[in-house]
Design a protein around this motif. Structure first.
Motif, PDB file in Angstrom:
ATOM      1  N   GLY A 599       0.821  -1.205   0.000  1.00 50.63           N
ATOM      2  CA  GLY A 599       0.000   0.000   0.000  1.00 50.63           C
ATOM      3  C   GLY A 599       0.855   1.254   0.000  1.00 50.63           C
ATOM      4  N   TYR A 600       0.409   2.254  -0.744  1.00 43.71           N
ATOM      5  CA  TYR A 600       1.113   3.526  -0.834  1.00 43.71           C
ATOM      6  C   TYR A 600       0.199   4.637  -0.341  1.00 43.71           C
ATOM      7  N   GLN A 601       0.731   5.455   0.548  1.00 45.26           N
ATOM      8  CA  GLN A 601       0.044   6.684   0.956  1.00 45.26           C
ATOM      9  C   GLN A 601       0.826   7.844   0.341  1.00 45.26           C
ATOM     10  N   LEU A 602       0.177   8.548  -0.563  1.00 41.52           N
ATOM     11  CA  LEU A 602       0.875   9.562  -1.359  1.00 41.52           C
ATOM     12  C   LEU A 602       0.178  10.916  -1.247  1.00 41.52           C
ATOM     13  N   ALA A 603       0.984  11.962  -1.236  1.00 37.21           N
ATOM     14  CA  ALA A 603       0.470  13.335  -1.275  1.00 37.21           C
ATOM     15  C   ALA A 603       1.119  14.051  -2.446  1.00 37.21           C
ATOM     16  N   PHE A 604       0.291  14.638  -3.308  1.00 39.37           N
ATOM     17  CA  PHE A 604       0.770  15.322  -4.511  1.00 39.37           C
ATOM     18  C   PHE A 604       0.322  16.776  -4.494  1.00 39.37           C
ATOM     19  N   TYR A 605       1.097  17.592  -5.172  1.00 36.89           N
ATOM     20  CA  TYR A 605       0.607  18.907  -5.549  1.00 36.89           C
ATOM     21  C   TYR A 605       0.170  18.828  -7.003  1.00 36.89           C
ATOM     22  N   VAL A 606      -1.106  19.115  -7.248  1.00 35.40           N
ATOM     23  CA  VAL A 606      -1.658  19.087  -8.603  1.00 35.40           C
ATOM     24  C   VAL A 606      -1.957  20.527  -9.017  1.00 35.40           C
ATOM     25  N   PRO A 607      -1.277  21.053 -10.020  1.00 27.87           N
ATOM     26  CA  PRO A 607      -1.511  22.439 -10.444  1.00 27.87           C
ATOM     27  C   PRO A 607      -2.857  22.588 -11.128  1.00 27.87           C
ATOM     28  N   PRO A 608      -3.311  23.820 -11.300  1.00 24.50           N
ATOM     29  CA  PRO A 608      -4.594  24.028 -11.979  1.00 24.50           C
ATOM     30  C   PRO A 608      -4.500  23.688 -13.457  1.00 24.50           C
ATOM     31  N   ALA A 609      -5.649  23.470 -14.046  1.00 24.34           N
ATOM     32  CA  ALA A 609      -5.703  23.166 -15.477  1.00 24.34           C
ATOM     33  C   ALA A 609      -5.141  24.337 -16.276  1.00 24.34           C
ATOM     34  N   GLY A 610      -4.372  24.024 -17.307  1.00 25.15           N
ATOM     35  CA  GLY A 610      -3.758  25.052 -18.132  1.00 25.15           C
ATOM     36  C   GLY A 610      -2.421  25.541 -17.631  1.00 25.15           C
ATOM     37  N   SER A 611      -1.986  25.076 -16.448  1.00 26.88           N
ATOM     38  CA  SER A 611      -0.706  25.514 -15.917  1.00 26.88           C
ATOM     39  C   SER A 611       0.435  24.775 -16.606  1.00 26.88           C
ATOM     40  N   ASN A 612       1.596  25.432 -16.653  1.00 20.42           N
ATOM     41  CA  ASN A 612       2.783  24.809 -17.226  1.00 20.42           C
ATOM     42  C   ASN A 612       3.510  23.913 -16.221  1.00 20.42           C
ATOM     43  N   GLU A 613       3.102  23.992 -14.950  1.00 13.67           N
ATOM     44  CA  GLU A 613       3.728  23.157 -13.934  1.00 13.67           C
ATOM     45  C   GLU A 613       3.275  21.711 -14.082  1.00 13.67           C
ATOM     46  N   LYS A 614       4.060  20.815 -13.462  1.00 14.47           N
ATOM     47  CA  LYS A 614       3.727  19.402 -13.470  1.00 14.47           C
ATOM     48  C   LYS A 614       3.318  18.947 -12.078  1.00 14.47           C
ATOM     49  N   VAL A 615       2.632  17.822 -12.047  1.00 13.11           N
ATOM     50  CA  VAL A 615       2.255  17.224 -10.771  1.00 13.11           C
ATOM     51  C   VAL A 615       3.529  16.708 -10.101  1.00 13.11           C
ATOM     52  N   ARG A 616       3.691  17.023  -8.831  1.00 13.52           N
ATOM     53  CA  ARG A 616       4.895  16.567  -8.137  1.00 13.52           C
ATOM     54  C   ARG A 616       4.520  15.912  -6.805  1.00 13.52           C
ATOM     55  N   LEU A 617       5.336  14.945  -6.441  1.00 11.76           N
ATOM     56  CA  LEU A 617       5.127  14.193  -5.204  1.00 11.76           C
ATOM     57  C   LEU A 617       5.678  14.991  -4.032  1.00 11.76           C
ATOM     58  N   LEU A 618       4.828  15.174  -2.991  1.00  7.88           N
ATOM     59  CA  LEU A 618       5.243  15.908  -1.796  1.00  7.88           C
ATOM     60  C   LEU A 618       5.782  14.980  -0.715  1.00  7.88           C
ATOM     61  N   GLY A 619       5.267  13.782  -0.646  1.00  4.15           N
ATOM     62  CA  GLY A 619       5.705  12.848   0.383  1.00  4.15           C
ATOM     63  C   GLY A 619       4.998  11.520   0.213  1.00  4.15           C
ATOM     64  N   PHE A 620       5.498  10.496   0.892  1.00  5.29           N
ATOM     65  CA  PHE A 620       4.888   9.178   0.748  1.00  5.29           C
ATOM     66  C   PHE A 620       5.196   8.315   1.965  1.00  5.29           C
ATOM     67  N   ALA A 621       4.413   7.252   2.103  1.00  9.12           N
ATOM     68  CA  ALA A 621       4.657   6.155   3.044  1.00  9.12           C
ATOM     69  C   ALA A 621       4.215   4.892   2.333  1.00  9.12           C
ATOM     70  N   GLN A 622       4.951   3.819   2.489  1.00  8.02           N
ATOM     71  CA  GLN A 622       4.612   2.594   1.787  1.00  8.02           C
ATOM     72  C   GLN A 622       5.069   1.397   2.604  1.00  8.02           C
TER      73      GLN A 622
END
Length: 631
Positions: A599-622
């Motif tokens: 099992g993976y517990q994941l936290a991401f930052y998801v930018p708004p639609a149309g943004s040039n940024e990418k989704v990035r992983l903030l932290g995890f536990a597995q």
């Protein structure tokens, strides 16, 4: 003249001293205002509304008595809406009071039965609160009829309260409760609440003029004594030896008074006339002032601006009308919740007891801890999961809402490890399903080193929860788990690969597609074609939690799972499970195969639609969450 001034000074001094002493004694205001109420019957809950607590300015002091079991009595205060939501289907007494009332009024609130939903359910139904009906309570003539024998819920220890006092600490409680916050008084839900309520407010007893009056009177008394001694000394000096005079000369006859005629000028001239004029002018002015009944200062006042000093009309400087919901918790409230979670986690970890863990953990966090306890009971060298520290808080992001369920995100600073090295902060996602439930840890992850947390709303305002199917983000929150799981399986071949920032992603480096290929090659080289190792991804049972950021993005918590199937492909061969898998599954080796689920517990930052940024992983536990033998 000096004697007259001395007497005047004595009189004024006596008046000033008496007035100053009277302000501190006879005319001294009361030190406090009180309002006492007796709750008739055996009410289990008593609610003191915010309007009652703020009927007078100043700190409120609540004194309780009449409890049948003082050890179980409690006093707590929280938002008025939260207090009523917690009571919901419970009968309770409420106290009403306004400034100027002779005594508080006690009423009984009986909720109407709700057709759907209850405070014990989850989801939207938990917000359905029965409409209470207030009925006047008759004057207390006895113990009254008891409530039903069914025990009620115990409000002690609820995360809903802003602060709480139990047992003897609840006997006398001092608080500064603002508007919109009410107090609940109760026992343990079974025993009646204390029935004697006393509220007191402090009164400003300062007398700023008392001390100046007394000091001024004493100074004037000293001046009067000095004037009296001076006059006495002058009087004695003026009384020296005198010669006896001879016989008095006879008085000359008075000349007839001169009466000027109209033809003669009436205004005298010369030196005597001017002196007479100077003497008569002050006398004439004094006569005028005496007739008008005013002094010189009053005469000046009459000639000044005739309007009186303007008194500002009372105005209310209330805050602008803001209908936005309040944050689910305050910062002190969240700190207390984290401390309670820390204690509960420590007790569960020490005993490897999943039932104790269920008091504060749910979802993926409970699943991982439950599996860890099972493994540690059979494998002594298995390291425990990171403890939940009691603080301090480095970040808090509560949901701005007045309904349930409620979500709160917190980042807690971790202490240094055994070697003295700093550890990554622990991020928690907490969910309160209903008003009577405590906040449960759904996710507990370690943040990535040097992680860049997006700009978040302050804790005093809170953030909104983004719907799982929101299309306003670069990836829908309910698709993030599957998208990232596909990257872990297929690497650069995944269609989602370009949507994620994997530059510093340590989880991909640990268990990504490259690692999987290496593991498959190692098993093939070691055991040949006797078995196969396959990987598959799926979405776990954990909820999708999305908290909005200030840039219209979101922090998204997801729970993907990875299934590893090690299966026998040649007759007579066996699959040997690892120590951890064997401890969890109870199977050390199998002739068919072993399935392990991570099992993976994941936290991401998801930018708004149309943004040039990418989704990035903030932290995890597995970790390994389940294992079993397959046929």
């Amino acid at each position: 003249m000096r004697f007259v001034l001395a007497i005047v000074a004595f009189v004024v001094a006596a008046v000033m001293i008496v007035a100053g002493i009277a302000q501190r004694t006879v005319f001294a205001p009361p030190s406090q205002l009180t309002a006492a109420a007796i709750v008739p019957g055996d009410a289990r809950y008593v609610v003191i509304d915010s309007s009652v607590l703020n009927a007078h300015p100043g700190q409120q002091t609540l004194t309780l008595s009449g409890s049948k079991n003082p050890k179980t009595q409690m006093v707590a205060y929280g938002r008025t809406a939260d207090v009523k939501a917690w009571l919901a289907d419970q009968k309770y007494a409420t106290i009403s009071y306004r400034a100027g009332d002779t005594a508080p009024t006690v009423k009984t609130v009986t909720p109407k039965p709700a057709s759907t939903g209850s405070t014990g359910s989850t989801g939207s139904a938990s917000t359905a609160t029965p409409v209470p009906t207030a009925t006047p309570t008759p004057a207390p003539t006895g113990s009254g009829a008891s409530q039903a024998a069914t025990p009620g819920p115990n409000p002690a220890g609820s995360d809903l309260w802003l602060d709480e006092y139990d047992g003897q600490d609840a006997q006398v409680t001092k608080m500064n409760v603002p508007s919109g916050v009410s107090v609940i008084v109760a026992g343990d839900g079974t025993t009646p609440a204390p029935n004697k309520i006393l509220l007191t407010w402090p009164v400003d007893t300062s007398t700023p003029w008392a001390f100046p009056l007394i000091i001024g009177g004493l100074v004037l008394l000293v001046i009067g004594i000095a004037l009296y001694l001076w006059g006495l000394y002058t009087h004695r000096r003026s009384r020296g030896p005198r010669r006896k005079s001879g016989p008095k000369m006879p008085k000359l006859p008075k000349a007839p008074k001169y009466k000027p005629t109209a033809s003669i000028e009436a205004t005298p001239r010369g030196r005597r006339a001017s002196r007479r004029t100077r003497v008569m002018a002050p006398a004439l002015l004094a006569g005028v002032l005496a007739l008008t009944g005013t002094g010189a200062g009053a005469a000046f006042a009459e000639t000044s601006t005739p309007t009186a000093t303007p008194t500002p009309a009372p105005t209310t400087t209330s805050a602008p009308n803001d209908n936005s919901p309040a944050p689910a918790v305050t910062a002190p409230q969240l700190e207390r919740i984290i401390k309670r979670i820390s204690v509960a986690a420590a007790n569960a970890d020490a005993k490897n007891d999943p039932n104790l863990a269920k008091l504060r953990f749910a979802g993926p966090a409970l699943q991982l801890r439950d599996a860890n306890y099972t493994i540690r009971l059979k494998k002594a060298d298995q390291p425990p999961l990171p403890a939940i520290p009691a603080g301090p808080l480095e970040l808090s992001l509560p949901q701005a809402t007045e309904s349930w369920p409620r979500t709160v995100t917190a980042v807690v600073k971790m202490p240094n490890d055994a070697t003295g090295k700093p550890q990554a902060p622990l991020a928690l996602a907490l969910v309160q399903p209903t008003p009577r439930d405590n906040y449960m840890v759904e996710y507990a992850i370690a943040l990535e080193p040097n992680v860049k947390v997006p700009n978040l709303a302050p804790a005093s305002i809170g953030a909104a929860v983004v719907p799982p199917d929101s299309k306003l983000l670069k990836i829908q929150p309910d698709q993030v788990a599957a998208a990232y799981g596909d990257i872990l399986l297929n690497g650069e071949k995944s269609k989602w690969y370009s949507s994620f920032d994997l530059t510093d992603d340590k989880l991909v480096a640990q268990v990504g597609a490259s690692w999987k290929q290496q593991e498959q090659a190692r098993l093939a080289q070691q055991f040949g074609q006797t078995s196969t190792l396959t990987f598959a991804g799926r979405v776990g049972p954990g909820p999708v939690i999305s908290m909005a950021t200030n840039d219209s993005g979101a922090i998204v918590w997801v729970n993907p799972e990875e299934v590893q199937l090690h299966k026998v492909t040649e007759a007579g061969a066996q699959v040997i499970a690892g120590a951890t898998t064997a401890a969890l599954s109870g199977v050390a080796q199998s002739n068919t195969g072993i399935e392990s689920v991570y099992g993976y517990q994941l936290a991401f930052y998801v930018p708004p639609a149309g943004s040039n940024e990418k989704v990035r992983l903030l932290g995890f536990a597995q970790g390994l969450v389940s294992a079993r033998e397959v046929q």
